[in-house]
Design a protein around this motif. Structure first.
Motif, PDB file in Angstrom:
ATOM      1  N   THR A 109      -7.403  -3.557  -3.934  1.00  0.00           N
ATOM      2  CA  THR A 109      -7.732  -2.962  -5.361  1.00  0.00           C
ATOM      3  C   THR A 109      -8.708  -2.090  -5.588  1.00  0.00           C
ATOM      4  OG1 THR A 109      -6.036  -4.485  -6.245  1.00  0.00           O
ATOM      5  CG2 THR A 109      -7.373  -3.512  -7.716  1.00  0.00           C
ATOM      6  N   ASP A 110      -9.935  -2.755  -5.352  1.00  0.00           N
ATOM      7  CA  ASP A 110     -11.159  -2.147  -5.542  1.00  0.00           C
ATOM      8  C   ASP A 110     -11.408  -0.782  -4.663  1.00  0.00           C
ATOM      9  OD1 ASP A 110     -13.964  -1.845  -5.931  1.00  0.00           O
ATOM     10  OD2 ASP A 110     -14.529  -2.753  -4.302  1.00  0.00           O
ATOM     11  N   HIS A 168      -7.360 -16.205   0.609  1.00  0.00           N
ATOM     12  CA  HIS A 168      -7.313 -15.243   1.623  1.00  0.00           C
ATOM     13  C   HIS A 168      -6.336 -14.122   0.704  1.00  0.00           C
ATOM     14  CE1 HIS A 168      -5.241 -12.890   4.749  1.00  0.00           C
ATOM     15  NE2 HIS A 168      -6.776 -12.607   5.165  1.00  0.00           N
ATOM     16  N   TYR A 169      -5.359 -14.460   0.122  1.00  0.00           N
ATOM     17  CA  TYR A 169      -4.372 -13.788  -0.688  1.00  0.00           C
ATOM     18  C   TYR A 169      -5.384 -12.851  -1.916  1.00  0.00           C
ATOM     19  CZ  TYR A 169      -1.411 -12.597  -4.555  1.00  0.00           C
ATOM     20  OH  TYR A 169      -0.747 -11.764  -5.647  1.00  0.00           O
ATOM     21  N   GLY A 170      -6.131 -13.670  -2.474  1.00  0.00           N
ATOM     22  CA  GLY A 170      -7.119 -13.232  -3.570  1.00  0.00           C
ATOM     23  C   GLY A 170      -8.230 -12.103  -2.953  1.00  0.00           C
ATOM     24  N   LEU A 171      -8.582 -12.614  -1.828  1.00  0.00           N
ATOM     25  CA  LEU A 171      -9.661 -11.647  -1.439  1.00  0.00           C
ATOM     26  C   LEU A 171      -9.108 -10.442  -0.628  1.00  0.00           C
ATOM     27  CD1 LEU A 171     -12.425 -11.268  -0.279  1.00  0.00           C
ATOM     28  CD2 LEU A 171     -11.743 -12.326   1.766  1.00  0.00           C
ATOM     29  N   VAL A 172      -7.715 -10.369  -0.191  1.00  0.00           N
ATOM     30  CA  VAL A 172      -7.371  -9.119   0.308  1.00  0.00           C
ATOM     31  C   VAL A 172      -6.791  -8.175  -0.723  1.00  0.00           C
ATOM     32  CG1 VAL A 172      -5.178  -8.205   1.332  1.00  0.00           C
ATOM     33  CG2 VAL A 172      -6.483 -10.162   2.428  1.00  0.00           C
ATOM     34  N   LEU A 173      -6.311  -8.882  -1.821  1.00  0.00           N
ATOM     35  CA  LEU A 173      -5.709  -8.122  -3.183  1.00  0.00           C
ATOM     36  C   LEU A 173      -7.027  -7.482  -3.724  1.00  0.00           C
ATOM     37  CD1 LEU A 173      -3.362  -7.062  -4.784  1.00  0.00           C
ATOM     38  CD2 LEU A 173      -3.554  -9.421  -6.100  1.00  0.00           C
ATOM     39  N   ALA A 174      -8.076  -8.299  -3.844  1.00  0.00           N
ATOM     40  CA  ALA A 174      -9.177  -7.616  -4.719  1.00  0.00           C
ATOM     41  C   ALA A 174      -9.823  -6.485  -4.002  1.00  0.00           C
ATOM     42  CB  ALA A 174     -10.394  -8.764  -4.768  1.00  0.00           C
ATOM     43  N   LEU A 216       0.915  -1.302   0.024  1.00  0.00           N
ATOM     44  CA  LEU A 216       0.043   0.122   0.012  1.00  0.00           C
ATOM     45  C   LEU A 216       0.906   1.317   0.002  1.00  0.00           C
ATOM     46  CD1 LEU A 216      -2.773  -1.054   2.829  1.00  0.00           C
ATOM     47  CD2 LEU A 216      -2.914  -0.542   0.106  1.00  0.00           C
ATOM     48  N   HIS A 217       1.937   1.261   0.880  1.00  0.00           N
ATOM     49  CA  HIS A 217       2.819   2.522   1.109  1.00  0.00           C
ATOM     50  C   HIS A 217       3.521   2.776  -0.484  1.00  0.00           C
ATOM     51  CE1 HIS A 217       6.175   4.945   1.901  1.00  0.00           C
ATOM     52  NE2 HIS A 217       5.282   5.537   2.876  1.00  0.00           N
ATOM     53  N   ARG A 218       4.015   1.851  -0.873  1.00  0.00           N
ATOM     54  CA  ARG A 218       4.612   1.785  -2.164  1.00  0.00           C
ATOM     55  C   ARG A 218       3.477   2.421  -3.386  1.00  0.00           C
ATOM     56  NH1 ARG A 218       9.191  -1.672  -2.148  1.00  0.00           N
ATOM     57  NH2 ARG A 218      10.574  -0.942  -0.335  1.00  0.00           N
ATOM     58  N   VAL A 219       2.421   1.769  -3.351  1.00  0.00           N
ATOM     59  CA  VAL A 219       1.507   2.101  -4.604  1.00  0.00           C
ATOM     60  C   VAL A 219       1.050   3.495  -4.419  1.00  0.00           C
ATOM     61  CG1 VAL A 219      -0.822   1.761  -5.325  1.00  0.00           C
ATOM     62  CG2 VAL A 219       0.505   0.020  -4.898  1.00  0.00           C
ATOM     63  N   VAL A 220       0.592   3.755  -2.953  1.00  0.00           N
ATOM     64  CA  VAL A 220       0.240   5.183  -2.809  1.00  0.00           C
ATOM     65  C   VAL A 220       1.062   6.170  -3.016  1.00  0.00           C
ATOM     66  CG1 VAL A 220      -0.861   6.735  -0.897  1.00  0.00           C
ATOM     67  CG2 VAL A 220      -1.734   4.408  -1.462  1.00  0.00           C
ATOM     68  N   GLU A 221       2.492   5.936  -2.545  1.00  0.00           N
ATOM     69  CA  GLU A 221       3.554   6.894  -2.467  1.00  0.00           C
ATOM     70  C   GLU A 221       3.714   7.165  -4.084  1.00  0.00           C
ATOM     71  OE1 GLU A 221       7.788   7.429  -0.766  1.00  0.00           O
ATOM     72  OE2 GLU A 221       7.358   5.632  -1.655  1.00  0.00           O
ATOM     73  N   ALA A 222       3.727   6.085  -5.095  1.00  0.00           N
ATOM     74  CA  ALA A 222       4.027   6.273  -6.480  1.00  0.00           C
ATOM     75  C   ALA A 222       2.907   6.926  -7.040  1.00  0.00           C
ATOM     76  CB  ALA A 222       3.976   4.997  -6.942  1.00  0.00           C
ATOM     77  N   LEU A 227      -3.232   3.821 -11.810  1.00  0.00           N
ATOM     78  CA  LEU A 227      -3.458   3.407 -10.287  1.00  0.00           C
ATOM     79  C   LEU A 227      -3.379   1.711 -10.519  1.00  0.00           C
ATOM     80  CD1 LEU A 227      -3.572   3.652  -7.176  1.00  0.00           C
ATOM     81  CD2 LEU A 227      -5.964   3.901  -7.325  1.00  0.00           C
ATOM     82  N   LEU A 228      -4.186   1.295 -11.475  1.00  0.00           N
ATOM     83  CA  LEU A 228      -3.941  -0.169 -11.653  1.00  0.00           C
ATOM     84  C   LEU A 228      -2.577  -0.665 -12.383  1.00  0.00           C
ATOM     85  CD1 LEU A 228      -7.476  -0.928 -13.480  1.00  0.00           C
ATOM     86  CD2 LEU A 228      -6.713  -1.911 -11.207  1.00  0.00           C
ATOM     87  N   LYS A 229      -1.890   0.148 -12.881  1.00  0.00           N
ATOM     88  CA  LYS A 229      -0.649  -0.118 -13.247  1.00  0.00           C
ATOM     89  C   LYS A 229       0.237  -0.208 -12.207  1.00  0.00           C
ATOM     90  CE  LYS A 229       0.760   2.388 -16.664  1.00  0.00           C
ATOM     91  NZ  LYS A 229       0.970   3.307 -17.734  1.00  0.00           N
TER      92      LYS A 229
END
Length: 167
Positions: free
Chosen positions: A70-71, A61-67, A20-26, A40-42
């Protein structure tokens, strides 16, 4: 499924926080004219390797958290109005100083008109903690404190607005 920070779940919680930190910072560093849901998706896809499947209790669990993440990131950052906002400061719950004992899975983004906090879920104690500590942190970092605290909940996608005193 309750998201807790027990030792057994610490590895995936930490990985999601780094992601999250890396995505939001970028995203915050992206030129406003280039910000979009697609951008944002990229960024989410670029940083997804930080979320190793082996850190999660199960592939489901991985898929649920990522989905969900992302959403909800798209919901919180993907609007046309949002793409024009220029953040002044990104504060990580794991930073040194006043924020050192904050929960390391939360992020604060300071804008001119508000402070946005990304939280896992709606926890009154955490919200109160931010309301008490952010005014002095903001004044020290950017010279003023916005009065609006926007709490964004990554697990549910909910939002809540609180008012902070500048005092």
């Amino acid at each position: 499924m309750a998201l807790t920070h027990q030792k057994t779940q610490g590895a995936w919680v930490y990985a999601v926080h780094r992601f999250l930190h890396r995505v939001v910072e970028a995203y915050c560093e992206t030129t406003p004219s280039l910000r979009s849901p697609f951008q944002l998706l990229k960024l989410i896809e670029m940083h997804r390797p930080l979320l190793s499947l082996s850190l999660f209790p199960s592939p489901l669990h991985y898929g649920l958290v990522l989905a969900k993440v992302t959403d909800h990131l798209l919901q919180f950052f993907g609007s046309a109005d949002e793409t024009e906002c220029k953040p002044l400061l990104l504060v990580d719950g794991g930073n040194e100083g006043e924020a050192e004992d904050w929960n390391g899975t939360n992020l604060c983004i300071v804008y001119r008109d508000r402070v946005r906090v990304l939280l896992w879920c709606e926890e009154e104690r955490e919200i109160r903690n931010y309301k008490e500590r952010l005014p002095s942190l903001c004044r020290e970092a950017v010279g003023f404190c916005p009065h609006e605290l926007e709490c964004c909940f990554l697990w549910t996608g909910g939002r809540r607005i609180e008012w902070m005193s500048a005092g």
